[in-house]
Structure formats: structure tokens, C-alpha cells
Design a protein around this motif. Structure first.
Motif: not given
Length: 106
Positions: A74-83
Motif C-alpha cells: 500500500l505504501v509503495i503504491s501510494r508513493s508511485v501514485v503520488g509521484l
């Protein structure tokens, strides 16, 4: 840290965010005139964020990998979406005047 009435802190935080967002938009507009691309600016922003976070983590003694034990995906996907969101926001900023972008995105 939870306080019963944190309205003053919230107002200060919102104002700091607004000032920093406008500064970021302004810096990108100035850098764009010098030939900086959206990708370069996004990488620079990530690098600066990383360099500002490392001393904070060292001072507080926190380990980000251990802090997110069960939610790594979840954290990795949230980081990618944020980028992706940041890159799209900056790319959209290339088509708008700075005053209109500030009004729309604030």
C-alpha cells in the motif's frame, strides 16, 4: 501529539503548505525558462525530499521499513501514485499561467 483545540496549528500548517506550493510552482516556472524539463524537476524534488528526510530519521531514530510492517504494498503504491500526480501537476503547470494555476490548485 494530540491537542484538544489545534485550530491555530492547523491554520499555520495550511499557510506553510500554501506558501511552499506557490514557491514550488514559481521555481518550476523559472527553471522551465532555463530549459529544465518536468522529469528533471520531479527527480530534483524527490532528491531534495530524500535529503531532508534522512537527517530527520537519524535524529528521531525511526526506521521507515520497520514502521510500515504490514502495509508495504500500500505504501509503495501510494508513493508511485503520488509521484505520478506530481509529474502530471507539474506538466499541467506548463500550460497554465502561474496565477491561474495557483487559484485552481490551492
Amino acid at each position: 501529539m494530540y491537542r484538544k483545540d489545534s485550530t491555530c496549528i492547523a491554520l499555520i500548517a495550511v499557510n506553510i503548505f500554501s506558501i511552499s506550493a506557490i514557491a514550488m510552482e514559481t521555481f518550476f516556472k523559472l527553471a522551465k525558462e532555463e530549459g529544465v524539463t518536468v522529469g528533471d524537476f520531479a527527480i530534483f524534488r524527490c532528491l531534495v525530499t530524500f535529503l531532508m528526510t534522512v537527517p530527520y530519521l537519524c535524529i528521531t531514530g525511526k526506521n521507515p521499513v520497520k514502521e510500515i510492517s504490514g502495509f508495504k504494498c500500500l505504501v509503495i503504491s501510494r508513493s508511485v501514485v503520488g509521484l505520478i500526480n506530481f509529474v502530471m501537476f507539474t506538466w499541467g503547470l506548463t500550460f497554465l499561467p502561474l496565477s491561474l494555476a495557483t487559484v485552481l490548485f490551492s
